[in-house]
Design an enzyme around this catalytic site. Structure first.
Site, PDB file in Angstrom:
ATOM      1  N   ARG A  58       8.782 -23.683 -21.027  1.00  0.00           N
ATOM      2  CA  ARG A  58       8.780 -22.946 -19.756  1.00  0.00           C
ATOM      3  C   ARG A  58       7.782 -23.513 -18.760  1.00  0.00           C
ATOM      4  NH1 ARG A  58       9.854 -19.273 -23.704  1.00  0.00           N
ATOM      5  NH2 ARG A  58       7.675 -18.683 -23.939  1.00  0.00           N
ATOM      6  N   GLU A  95      -0.323 -18.388 -35.106  1.00  0.00           N
ATOM      7  CA  GLU A  95      -0.709 -17.279 -35.976  1.00  0.00           C
ATOM      8  C   GLU A  95      -0.336 -17.540 -37.452  1.00  0.00           C
ATOM      9  OE1 GLU A  95       0.492 -13.600 -34.332  1.00  0.00           O
ATOM     10  OE2 GLU A  95      -0.805 -12.428 -35.666  1.00  0.00           O
TER      11      GLU A  95
HETATM   12  P1  AMP Z   1      -0.968 -19.600 -27.044  1.00  0.00           P
HETATM   13  O1  AMP Z   1      -1.071 -20.966 -27.608  1.00  0.00           O
HETATM   14  O2  AMP Z   1      -1.214 -18.552 -28.068  1.00  0.00           O
HETATM   15  O3  AMP Z   1      -1.831 -19.425 -25.814  1.00  0.00           O
HETATM   16  O4  AMP Z   1       0.526 -19.362 -26.596  1.00  0.00           O
HETATM   17  C1  AMP Z   1       0.972 -19.840 -25.373  1.00  0.00           C
HETATM   18  C2  AMP Z   1       2.339 -20.465 -25.496  1.00  0.00           C
HETATM   19  O5  AMP Z   1       3.227 -19.672 -26.258  1.00  0.00           O
HETATM   20  C3  AMP Z   1       2.965 -20.612 -24.121  1.00  0.00           C
HETATM   21  O6  AMP Z   1       3.656 -21.845 -24.093  1.00  0.00           O
HETATM   22  C4  AMP Z   1       3.893 -19.414 -24.002  1.00  0.00           C
HETATM   23  O7  AMP Z   1       5.139 -19.807 -23.444  1.00  0.00           O
HETATM   24  C5  AMP Z   1       4.098 -18.933 -25.435  1.00  0.00           C
HETATM   25  N1  AMP Z   1       3.743 -17.519 -25.622  1.00  0.00           N
HETATM   26  C6  AMP Z   1       2.748 -17.049 -26.415  1.00  0.00           C
HETATM   27  N2  AMP Z   1       2.729 -15.724 -26.427  1.00  0.00           N
HETATM   28  C7  AMP Z   1       3.707 -15.321 -25.589  1.00  0.00           C
HETATM   29  C8  AMP Z   1       4.173 -14.051 -25.156  1.00  0.00           C
HETATM   30  N3  AMP Z   1       3.616 -12.913 -25.606  1.00  0.00           N
HETATM   31  N4  AMP Z   1       5.182 -14.003 -24.277  1.00  0.00           N
HETATM   32  C9  AMP Z   1       5.752 -15.143 -23.822  1.00  0.00           C
HETATM   33  N5  AMP Z   1       5.359 -16.376 -24.188  1.00  0.00           N
HETATM   34  C10 AMP Z   1       4.350 -16.472 -25.075  1.00  0.00           C
END
Ligand code: AMP
Length: 174
Positions: A58, A95
C-alpha cells in the site's frame, strides 16, 4: 498540514487474523479529493528529497503518486524475492513471524536523499527495516511519512530509538 479523512478509514476487526484491528484505506483511495490531497501533502514533505521510496504494497500507491506530483524518482521497497536485480535484504520480526524487505543495490547514486512512505505505522518494524535498507544502499533517509499511526503500538519511538534525528510524520486526522 493534516488531512481530514471524514471517516474514510474503515476499521475491520480481526483481519487478517484474530486480534488485529485492520485500518482499511480503500474508501480513502476511492475519494479522489482526499486521495489527491494525501499524495500532494507527501510530495510537499518530499521537497528536499531526490526520491520517494514506497513500501510494498500500500505504500506504493501513495509514494508513486507523490513522486509523480513532486517530480521525484520512485524507489520500490519490496517483499522478499520480487526484485529481479542484485538486492540488499533486511529481515525483521512480526508478531508471530519474520518478514524480509528488499531494495535494489547499486541503482541510485550514493548519498541521494530519500523519503520513506507507507500507509500504516503500527509497531514500526516495517518502516525501520525500510530506513535501514535505504542506509545500507548508501542513501540518506530524510524521514518517514505514513498516512496513519497506531500510537499504542509504539512505532514512532521504536524508529526514533534507532534513528533519533529521523522525522516521522503522520498525515491523517479522523
Ligand atoms: P508494523 O511493521 O507493525 O509497523 O506494520 C506496518 C505494516 O503493516 C504496514 O505496511 C501496514 O500496511 C501493515 N499494517 C500493520 N498493522 C496494520 C493495521 N492494523 N491495519 C492496516 N495495516 C497494517
Amino acid at each position: 498540514m493534516v488531512v481530514t479523512t471524514q471517516g474514510l478509514i474503515r476499521i475491520i476487526p480481526d483481519f487478517p487474523s484474530p486480534g488485529i484491528i485492520f485500518k482499511d484505506i480503500t474508501p480513502l483511495l476511492a475519494d479522489k479529493e482526499v486521495f489527491a490531497q494525501c499524495c500532494k501533502e507527501i510530495a510537499s514533505l518530499a521537497q528536499e528529497c531526490d526520491y520517494i521510496a514506497g513500501i510494498e504494497a500500500r505504500g506504493f500507491i501513495f509514494a508513486a503518486a507523490a513522486a509523480v506530483m513532486g517530480n521525484k524518482g520512485f524507489i520500490p521497497i519490496r517483499k522478499l524475492g520480487k526484485l529481479p536485480g542484485e538486492t540488499i535484504s533486511k529481515s525483521y520480526e512480526l508478531e508471530y513471524a519474520t518478514a524480509t524487505l528488499e531494495i535494489h543495490a547499486n541503482l541510485i547514486p550514493q548519498g541521494k536523499r530519500v523519503l520513506v512512505v507507507d500507509d500504516v505505522l503500527a509497531t514500526g518494524g516495517t518502516a525501520l527495516a525500510a530506513v535501514e535498507l535505504i542506509i545500507a544502499a548508501n542513501l540518506t533517509p530524510t524521514g518517514v511519512v505514513c498516512l496513519l499511526d497506531i500510537p499504542a503500538l509504539g512505532g514512532k519511538s521504536r524508529i526514533n530509538e534507532a534513528h533519533p534525528d529521523l522525522q516521522i510524520q503522520t498525515l491523517l486526522a479522523e
